[in-house]
Design an enzyme around this catalytic site. Structure first.
Site, PDB file in Angstrom:
ATOM      1  CB  CYS A  82       6.354  88.974  42.955  1.00 50.40           C
ATOM      2  SG  CYS A  82       6.745  88.540  41.267  1.00 50.40           S
ATOM      3  NE  ARG A 105       2.805  88.474  30.310  1.00 50.78           N
ATOM      4  CZ  ARG A 105       3.871  87.904  29.744  1.00 50.78           C
ATOM      5  NH1 ARG A 105       3.880  86.630  29.494  1.00 50.78           N
ATOM      6  NH2 ARG A 105       4.935  88.636  29.457  1.00 50.78           N
ATOM      7  NE  ARG A 165      -0.669  92.614  44.781  1.00 48.44           N
ATOM      8  CZ  ARG A 165      -1.338  93.709  44.412  1.00 48.44           C
ATOM      9  NH1 ARG A 165      -2.270  94.214  45.191  1.00 48.44           N
ATOM     10  NH2 ARG A 165      -1.083  94.298  43.258  1.00 48.44           N
ATOM     11  NE  ARG A 166      -2.630  95.015  40.604  1.00 47.04           N
ATOM     12  CZ  ARG A 166      -1.660  95.302  39.764  1.00 47.04           C
ATOM     13  NH1 ARG A 166      -1.552  94.629  38.613  1.00 47.04           N
ATOM     14  NH2 ARG A 166      -0.782  96.259  40.024  1.00 47.04           N
ATOM     15  NE  ARG A 203      -0.774  94.092  31.441  1.00 53.43           N
ATOM     16  CZ  ARG A 203      -0.408  93.389  32.507  1.00 53.43           C
ATOM     17  NH1 ARG A 203      -1.083  93.493  33.630  1.00 53.43           N
ATOM     18  NH2 ARG A 203       0.639  92.603  32.466  1.00 53.43           N
ATOM     19  CE  LYS A 222       4.094  96.134  40.385  1.00 57.52           C
ATOM     20  NZ  LYS A 222       4.051  95.104  39.349  1.00 57.52           N
ATOM     21  CG  ASP A 223       8.557  93.332  38.341  1.00 59.79           C
ATOM     22  OD1 ASP A 223       7.447  92.891  38.715  1.00 59.79           O
ATOM     23  OD2 ASP A 223       8.689  94.147  37.417  1.00 59.79           O
TER      24      ASP A 223
END
Length: 306
Positions: A240, A147, A129-130, A153, A83-84
Site C-alpha cells: 500500500c 506523519r 501514490r498521492r 496534519r 486500504k491498510d
C-alpha cells in the site's frame, strides 16, 4: 429468564479516527442484531514508530497487532481501514464484512485550491501514490512526507507550517472535519488507493458463528468493487506504500475498473481501464494488472526504492 450475552470485544487502534470508525461499526452491528459491543484499544507498531511508513513497507504496520489479539482470542473482531490491509490472505482470519463504502476520493485541506497555490508551496502527505499524482498536476509545488493523526496534519496548515495536506475524504467526513476541505480530487485526476473509503471487519476464520453474525454488515457491491481494486495491487506485487491507484465503479452487472502506476516524479504513468462481470472481480483485477505489467508498470513500481 433470559441470560444477557457478554458484549463482543471489538479491537481498535487508539487513534480518534480508528475509534470513530470502530464505534460506527459497533453501533450498526448492535442496531441490526441487538448484540452489545465494547471497544478494546490496541496499540500497533504503526502508531508508535517514528519511521516513515513507506520505509516500513507500509502495508500491515497498523494491522499485525490487531490480528495478534484476534488469534490470541483477546478480542472477537477488528475493524481496519481496508486500504491498510495486506492483499495476501492470512488463513487464520477472514474479512467477514465490508460495509458500504464512504467517499473514496482524496481531499486537500489548504488555504486555497491546488491550482491557486503559488509555485513552491509546500504540501504534506505520507503517500507516494498521492505525491506522484500531485506532481502530474502541479510539478512546481514541494511535497513533504508527514506523519500523525488528522488533527496533527491539519494543524500544520492552520499554523502556516504547510500550505496544504492531502487526506482521505472519507476519514475527514467520519471525523466531522468535512467543512475544512478546500478541494476534493475527482478520481479522473487522482486515483484513490485500492479500497480507500471502505472498512474491513475481520474475525478468526474458525469462528463460524461470528462470521455469520458479522455478515449482516456486508455490502456486496462494495465488496465486489474493492476486491477488483485489491486484486490489481496484489498482482502488481505492490504494497500500500506503492504509487498505485485503483478505483472500480458498478455499471449494471459489470464493474468498470481503472488503475494507474505513476512514477514518483510524476513524469510517466501506466493507466488502464477495463470492464467485466461484477461476479468475477478478482479475475478482472488480475487481468488488468497483467496488461499494465506488459506496458511497463512493474518498472515504475521498482523505481520507488531509489
Amino acid at each position: 429468564m433470559s441470560s444477557v450475552s457478554p458484549p463482543l470485544r471489538l479491537g481498535t487502534r487508539r487513534s480518534v479516527m480508528a475509534t470513530t470508525q470502530s464505534g460506527l461499526v459497533a453501533a450498526r452491528l448492535t442496531e441490526l442484531t441487538g448484540t452489545p459491543v465494547e471497544l478494546v484499544g490496541v496499540t500497533t507498531f504503526g502508531d508508535v514508530t517514528k519511521a516513515d511508513l513507506t520505509q516500513l513497507g507500509g502495508t500491515g504496520v497498523f494491522v499485525s497487532a490487531l490480528r495478534d489479539k484476534l488469534i490470541e482470542g483477546a478480542i472477537d473482531f477488528a475493524v481496519h481501514s481496508l486500504k491498510d490491509l495486506p492483499t495476501t490472505p492470512d488463513p487464520r482470519v477472514v474479512i467477514a464484512a465490508i460495509p458500504p463504502r464512504d467517499d473514496p476520493r482524496d481531499a486537500l485541506v489548504s488555504v486555497a485550491k491546488l491550482a491557486d497555490l503559488p509555485p513552491g508551496a509546500t504540501i504534506g502527505t505520507g503517500s507516494p501514490r498521492r505525491i506522484a499524482q500531485l506532481r502530474m498536476i502541479r510539478p512546481d509545488l514541494e511535497y513533504v512526507p508527514i506523519r500523525g493523526n488528522a488533527d496533527t496534519r491539519i494543524g500544520k496548515v492552520t499554523s502556516g507550517e504547510l500550505q496544504g495536506v492531502v487526506l482521505a475524504a472519507a476519514g475527514l467526513g467520519r471525523l466531522g472535519r468535512g467543512a475544512e476541505i478546500s478541494e476534493i480530487f475527482e478520481v479522473e485526476e487522482m486515483l484513490p488507493a485500492p479500497g480507500q473509503g471502505a472498512l474491513a471487519v475481520e474475525c478468526r476464520s474458525d469462528r463460524a458463528d461470528l462470521v455469520e453474525l458479522l455478515s449482516v454488515l456486508d455490502d456486496a457491491r462494495t465488496r465486489a468493487a474493492v476486491t477488483a481494486e485489491r486484486a490489481v495491487l496484489n498482482a502488481l506485487e505492490a504494497g500500500c506504500a506503492a504509487p498505485v491507484g485503483a478505483y472500480s465503479v458498478e455499471s449494471g452487472h459489470d464493474l468498470i475498473l481503472t488503475a494507474a502506476v505513476v512514477a514518483v516524479d510524476g513524469g510517466r504513468a501506466v493507466r488502464k481501464s477495463t470492464a467485466g462481470s461484477s461476479s468475477a472481480p478478482m479475475d478482472l483485477g488480475r487481468d488488468l494488472a497483467a496488461e499494465m505489467i506488459a506496458e511497463g508498470a512493474g518498472t515504475l513500481i521498482g523505481e520507488r526504492a531509489h
